[in-house]
Scaffold this motif. Structure first.
Motif, PDB file in Angstrom:
ATOM      1  N   LEU A  84      29.023  52.148  31.157  1.00  0.00           N
ATOM      2  CA  LEU A  84      28.588  52.102  29.753  1.00  0.00           C
ATOM      3  C   LEU A  84      29.613  51.368  28.892  1.00  0.00           C
ATOM      4  O   LEU A  84      29.254  50.608  27.997  1.00  0.00           O
ATOM      5  N   THR A  85      30.901  51.587  29.179  1.00  0.00           N
ATOM      6  CA  THR A  85      31.941  50.913  28.414  1.00  0.00           C
ATOM      7  C   THR A  85      31.899  49.405  28.645  1.00  0.00           C
ATOM      8  O   THR A  85      32.006  48.614  27.699  1.00  0.00           O
ATOM      9  N   LEU A  86      31.734  49.021  29.914  1.00  0.00           N
ATOM     10  CA  LEU A  86      31.634  47.588  30.222  1.00  0.00           C
ATOM     11  C   LEU A  86      30.442  46.972  29.488  1.00  0.00           C
ATOM     12  O   LEU A  86      30.538  45.876  28.918  1.00  0.00           O
ATOM     13  N   GLU A  87      29.321  47.692  29.476  1.00  0.00           N
ATOM     14  CA  GLU A  87      28.133  47.167  28.784  1.00  0.00           C
ATOM     15  C   GLU A  87      28.381  47.035  27.282  1.00  0.00           C
ATOM     16  O   GLU A  87      27.987  46.056  26.662  1.00  0.00           O
ATOM     17  N   ASP A  88      29.084  48.022  26.713  1.00  0.00           N
ATOM     18  CA  ASP A  88      29.457  47.948  25.294  1.00  0.00           C
ATOM     19  C   ASP A  88      30.273  46.698  24.990  1.00  0.00           C
ATOM     20  O   ASP A  88      30.243  46.169  23.887  1.00  0.00           O
ATOM     21  N   MET A  89      31.050  46.277  25.985  1.00  0.00           N
ATOM     22  CA  MET A  89      31.898  45.103  25.781  1.00  0.00           C
ATOM     23  C   MET A  89      31.206  43.805  26.161  1.00  0.00           C
ATOM     24  O   MET A  89      31.840  42.749  26.229  1.00  0.00           O
ATOM     25  N   GLY A  90      29.902  43.879  26.441  1.00  0.00           N
ATOM     26  CA  GLY A  90      29.135  42.661  26.672  1.00  0.00           C
ATOM     27  C   GLY A  90      28.939  42.290  28.132  1.00  0.00           C
ATOM     28  O   GLY A  90      28.368  41.244  28.433  1.00  0.00           O
ATOM     29  N   PHE A  91      29.403  43.127  29.052  1.00  0.00           N
ATOM     30  CA  PHE A  91      29.181  42.843  30.474  1.00  0.00           C
ATOM     31  C   PHE A  91      27.729  43.138  30.829  1.00  0.00           C
ATOM     32  O   PHE A  91      27.144  44.088  30.311  1.00  0.00           O
ATOM     33  N   GLU A  92      27.159  42.337  31.743  1.00  0.00           N
ATOM     34  CA  GLU A  92      25.871  42.690  32.321  1.00  0.00           C
ATOM     35  C   GLU A  92      26.134  43.323  33.683  1.00  0.00           C
ATOM     36  O   GLU A  92      26.386  42.625  34.669  1.00  0.00           O
ATOM     37  N   VAL A  93      26.113  44.664  33.728  1.00  0.00           N
ATOM     38  CA  VAL A  93      26.429  45.358  34.976  1.00  0.00           C
ATOM     39  C   VAL A  93      25.194  45.351  35.864  1.00  0.00           C
ATOM     40  O   VAL A  93      24.120  45.769  35.453  1.00  0.00           O
ATOM     41  N   GLU A  94      25.342  44.826  37.088  1.00  0.00           N
ATOM     42  CA  GLU A  94      24.193  44.698  37.985  1.00  0.00           C
ATOM     43  C   GLU A  94      24.025  45.917  38.873  1.00  0.00           C
ATOM     44  O   GLU A  94      22.914  46.293  39.212  1.00  0.00           O
ATOM     45  N   ALA A  95      25.118  46.499  39.297  1.00  0.00           N
ATOM     46  CA  ALA A  95      25.033  47.652  40.199  1.00  0.00           C
ATOM     47  C   ALA A  95      26.365  48.386  40.207  1.00  0.00           C
ATOM     48  O   ALA A  95      27.410  47.814  39.917  1.00  0.00           O
ATOM     49  N   SER A  96      26.290  49.675  40.520  1.00  0.00           N
ATOM     50  CA  SER A  96      27.527  50.418  40.735  1.00  0.00           C
ATOM     51  C   SER A  96      27.248  51.447  41.806  1.00  0.00           C
ATOM     52  O   SER A  96      26.168  52.022  41.861  1.00  0.00           O
ATOM     53  N   PHE A 155      29.305  43.135  38.184  1.00  0.00           N
ATOM     54  CA  PHE A 155      28.734  42.541  36.970  1.00  0.00           C
ATOM     55  C   PHE A 155      28.289  41.114  37.257  1.00  0.00           C
ATOM     56  O   PHE A 155      28.704  40.506  38.242  1.00  0.00           O
ATOM     57  N   LYS A 156      27.428  40.614  36.379  1.00  0.00           N
ATOM     58  CA  LYS A 156      26.754  39.348  36.638  1.00  0.00           C
ATOM     59  C   LYS A 156      27.727  38.169  36.621  1.00  0.00           C
ATOM     60  O   LYS A 156      28.661  38.130  35.822  1.00  0.00           O
ATOM     61  N   TYR A 157      27.444  37.226  37.493  1.00  0.00           N
ATOM     62  CA  TYR A 157      28.273  36.023  37.580  1.00  0.00           C
ATOM     63  C   TYR A 157      28.229  35.219  36.286  1.00  0.00           C
ATOM     64  O   TYR A 157      27.281  35.306  35.510  1.00  0.00           O
ATOM     65  N   ASP A 158      29.254  34.422  36.089  1.00  0.00           N
ATOM     66  CA  ASP A 158      29.341  33.556  34.925  1.00  0.00           C
ATOM     67  C   ASP A 158      30.219  32.368  35.301  1.00  0.00           C
ATOM     68  O   ASP A 158      30.680  32.286  36.433  1.00  0.00           O
ATOM     69  N   GLU A 159      30.457  31.484  34.360  1.00  0.00           N
ATOM     70  CA  GLU A 159      31.352  30.355  34.626  1.00  0.00           C
ATOM     71  C   GLU A 159      32.743  30.870  34.988  1.00  0.00           C
ATOM     72  O   GLU A 159      33.180  31.914  34.480  1.00  0.00           O
ATOM     73  N   GLY A 160      33.442  30.125  35.829  1.00  0.00           N
ATOM     74  CA  GLY A 160      34.731  30.552  36.364  1.00  0.00           C
ATOM     75  C   GLY A 160      35.682  31.147  35.339  1.00  0.00           C
ATOM     76  O   GLY A 160      36.219  32.233  35.535  1.00  0.00           O
ATOM     77  N   ILE A 161      35.873  30.450  34.237  1.00  0.00           N
ATOM     78  CA  ILE A 161      36.872  30.892  33.267  1.00  0.00           C
ATOM     79  C   ILE A 161      36.452  32.220  32.620  1.00  0.00           C
ATOM     80  O   ILE A 161      37.276  33.107  32.401  1.00  0.00           O
ATOM     81  N   VAL A 162      35.153  32.350  32.351  1.00  0.00           N
ATOM     82  CA  VAL A 162      34.645  33.598  31.770  1.00  0.00           C
ATOM     83  C   VAL A 162      34.806  34.737  32.777  1.00  0.00           C
ATOM     84  O   VAL A 162      35.225  35.849  32.425  1.00  0.00           O
ATOM     85  N   THR A 163      34.508  34.442  34.046  1.00  0.00           N
ATOM     86  CA  THR A 163      34.634  35.474  35.070  1.00  0.00           C
ATOM     87  C   THR A 163      36.088  35.902  35.253  1.00  0.00           C
ATOM     88  O   THR A 163      36.376  37.096  35.387  1.00  0.00           O
ATOM     89  N   ALA A 164      37.017  34.957  35.233  1.00  0.00           N
ATOM     90  CA  ALA A 164      38.435  35.332  35.365  1.00  0.00           C
ATOM     91  C   ALA A 164      38.844  36.232  34.193  1.00  0.00           C
ATOM     92  O   ALA A 164      39.501  37.264  34.388  1.00  0.00           O
ATOM     93  N   ASP A 165      38.437  35.853  32.972  1.00  0.00           N
ATOM     94  CA  ASP A 165      38.696  36.726  31.812  1.00  0.00           C
ATOM     95  C   ASP A 165      38.063  38.100  32.036  1.00  0.00           C
ATOM     96  O   ASP A 165      38.677  39.141  31.764  1.00  0.00           O
ATOM     97  N   ASN A 166      36.824  38.091  32.533  1.00  0.00           N
ATOM     98  CA  ASN A 166      36.098  39.352  32.755  1.00  0.00           C
ATOM     99  C   ASN A 166      36.799  40.246  33.773  1.00  0.00           C
ATOM    100  O   ASN A 166      36.816  41.469  33.621  1.00  0.00           O
ATOM    101  N   ILE A 167      37.350  39.642  34.807  1.00  0.00           N
ATOM    102  CA  ILE A 167      38.043  40.443  35.833  1.00  0.00           C
ATOM    103  C   ILE A 167      39.233  41.166  35.204  1.00  0.00           C
ATOM    104  O   ILE A 167      39.471  42.357  35.463  1.00  0.00           O
ATOM    105  N   MET A 168      39.977  40.462  34.355  1.00  0.00           N
ATOM    106  CA  MET A 168      41.129  41.087  33.697  1.00  0.00           C
ATOM    107  C   MET A 168      40.665  42.232  32.791  1.00  0.00           C
ATOM    108  O   MET A 168      41.282  43.294  32.749  1.00  0.00           O
ATOM    109  N   THR A 169      39.569  42.011  32.063  1.00  0.00           N
ATOM    110  CA  THR A 169      39.033  43.052  31.172  1.00  0.00           C
ATOM    111  C   THR A 169      38.508  44.230  31.985  1.00  0.00           C
ATOM    112  O   THR A 169      38.743  45.394  31.645  1.00  0.00           O
ATOM    113  N   TYR A 170      37.782  43.896  33.057  1.00  0.00           N
ATOM    114  CA  TYR A 170      37.214  44.927  33.947  1.00  0.00           C
ATOM    115  C   TYR A 170      38.304  45.871  34.445  1.00  0.00           C
ATOM    116  O   TYR A 170      38.166  47.092  34.386  1.00  0.00           O
ATOM    117  N   LYS A 171      39.417  45.313  34.912  1.00  0.00           N
ATOM    118  CA  LYS A 171      40.481  46.157  35.452  1.00  0.00           C
ATOM    119  C   LYS A 171      41.072  47.064  34.368  1.00  0.00           C
ATOM    120  O   LYS A 171      41.369  48.234  34.615  1.00  0.00           O
TER     121      LYS A 171
END
Ligand code: ADP
Ligand code: MG
Ligand code: MG
Ligand code: MG
Ligand code: MG
Length: 442
Positions: A172-184, A197-213
């Motif tokens: 829910l927190t990830l979704e609040d931050m704009g992630f599209e969570v596909e499965a858990s 979470f859903k794939y995106d362009e490389g740079i966005v995904t790298a940012d997302n990985i840091m946020t996710y952690k």
């Protein structure tokens, strides 16, 4: 661009944001930040916020240590777990030298450079990661342990799955931050989890990985648990990986897909695989960056050991998932979440692009589980192995010109030097295993 400077000022005002964290990632994949109050926002948005680069490992020498943070406006996000009055937001930043040039040791800049090269050829790099992690208990002093009381396995559910409530809150927190969570789901080992979470362009995904952690760690703590992305916290159990799903698109169309091919893959996809395979031994030094990473890359735990690819089974380095059409992709199974995602993705893209440019054909695919093969069978197939420890991976890295060129001299040299030191320190440790094995009989 999503936001203008004025948009950001308005959002901060309207949402009652009190603190803004200016974030960046260091060479070794650690998220860093400096907090400013909203009164300093305009200065920050004008790229006037400075920090001491000499205090960040591997960044700069003391004599030339002033560095500037340039916020990427599109990365504005509010932390949902902070108070609703006097909120906290973050902006991810690029790092610049005082003379206005980008800092060549900034991992985000390194990924941006490779991305631009691909863009100039018409390619968009799409990446979806699967970051696994463990949820353990903390002791009475609030220190992390590797203790768990749960015994759940793959896809199990509560009440056996004690992490379920924490995991739901994370989603829910990830979704609040704009992630599209596909499965858990619960993963194979007790206390092990995965949220995709859903794939995106490389740079966005790298940012997302840091946020996710950051989100996973923060929410775990709120549930009295401790989250770790350490690749192999326990002997004899599965480790945590960061399977990296990749494809290229052109004009919004997935160019890895070719329905007429027996595996549904295009020429570009095969060459991309060829390029990655050519450089994977060296790339492993970045995708599997710590001593512990190599304890995950052993037979029997669904982690790759051999340099091979398959459309059928899950033991090789690269798997071609069954889903086709827009989901056509290759899954690189070696990376783990200890890596710096900016550097890891920059190298995967650069190696894949080299494969396409030089039309590098990959070897034949392998459809049997390589764990079950005898030495003799493996020999007959001529299968090579990934480096079996950090030291060997660093040797491979040192020999690879593509890595030097993509990472640049600054990161290439500092990384090797720092990691060699880590290896030497580790190698001189006397472990419990040695004491147990040798103390009594020698
Ligand atoms: P697995 O079957 O290995 O468990 P998951 O379903 O857990 O795979 O994760 C698949 C990941 O691949 C997700 O992040 C998803 O968004 C991503 N993905 C799907 N299509 C593509 C694509 N075309 N390019 C890159 N990544 C993709
Ligand atoms: Mg998965
Ligand atoms: Mg899946
Ligand atoms: Mg998994
Ligand atoms: Mg996977």
């Amino acid at each position: 661009a999503k936001y203008t400077k004025q948009d950001i000022i308005d959002i901060v005002q309207d949402e009652d944001v009190e603190f803004i964290r200016l974030q960046f990632t260091d060479i070794f994949g650690t998220l860093k930040n400096v907090a400013i109050t909203s009164s300093q926002l305009e200065k920050a948005l004008d790229n006037k916020c400075m920090f001491d680069g000499a205090s960040i490992q591997g960044f700069a020498r003391v004599e030339e240590s002033d560095m500037y943070l340039r916020p990427d406006y599109d990365t504005l996000a509010i932390f949902p777990w902070r108070p609703q009055q006097g909120k906290v937001a973050r902006l991810i930043c690029d790092i610049y030298n005082p003379d206005g040039s980008p800092f060549e040791g900034d991992p985000r800049y390194i990924l941006k450079k490779v991305t631009k090269k691909a863009k100039d050829l018409g390619y968009t790099f799409n990446v979806g990661p699967e970051c696994e992690f463990f949820l353990y208990h903390m002791d009475d002093d609030g220190q992390p342990t590797t203790i768990t009381h749960e015994k759940a396995g793959y896809f199990d559910l509560g009440p056996i799955d004690l992490g379920e409530n924490a995991r739901r809150d994370m989603v829910l927190t990830l979704e609040d931050m704009g992630f599209e969570v596909e499965a858990s789901h619960h993963e194979v080992a007790p206390a092990q989890h995965e949220i995709d979470f859903k794939y995106d362009e490389g740079i966005v995904t790298a940012d997302n990985i840091m946020t996710y952690k950051l989100v996973i760690r923060t929410i775990a703590k709120r549930h009295g648990l401790f989250a770790t992305f350490m690749p192999k916290p326990k002997f004899g159990e599965c480790g945590s990986g960061m399977h990296t799903n990749m494809s290229l698109s052109r004009d919004g169309k997935n160019i890895f897909a070719d329905p007429s091919d027996k595996f549904g893959l295009s020429k570009e996809a095969y060459y991309f695989i060829g390029g990655i395979m050519k450089h994977i031994k060296a790339i492993t030094a970045i995708t599997n960056p710590i001593v512990n990473s190599y304890k995950r890359l052993v037979p029997g735990f669904e982690a790759p050991v051999h340099i091979a690819w398959s459309a059928k089974n899950r033991s090789p380095l690269i798997r071609i998932p069954a889903s086709k059409g827009e989901s056509t992709r290759i899954e690189l199974r070696s990376p783990d979440s200890a890596c710096n995602p900016y550097l890891a993705l920059a190298l995967c893209l650069a190696a894949g692009m080299e494969g396409i440019e030089e039309k590098i054909e990959p070897m034949e695919s392998i459809d049997i589980n390589t764990y079950d093969m005898s030495e003799k069978e493996l020999k007959a197939l001529n299968l090579e192995e990934l480096p079996s420890n950090l030291s060997k991976a660093l040797d491979e890295m040192e020999k690879d010109e593509l890595l030097r060129q993509v990472l640049g001299d600054h990161v290439f040299n500092i990384y090797l030097e720092t990691k060699r030191k880590e290896w030497r320190e580790y190698s001189s440790q006397v472990t419990k295993w040695e004491i147990d094995q040798f103390l009594y009989k020698i």
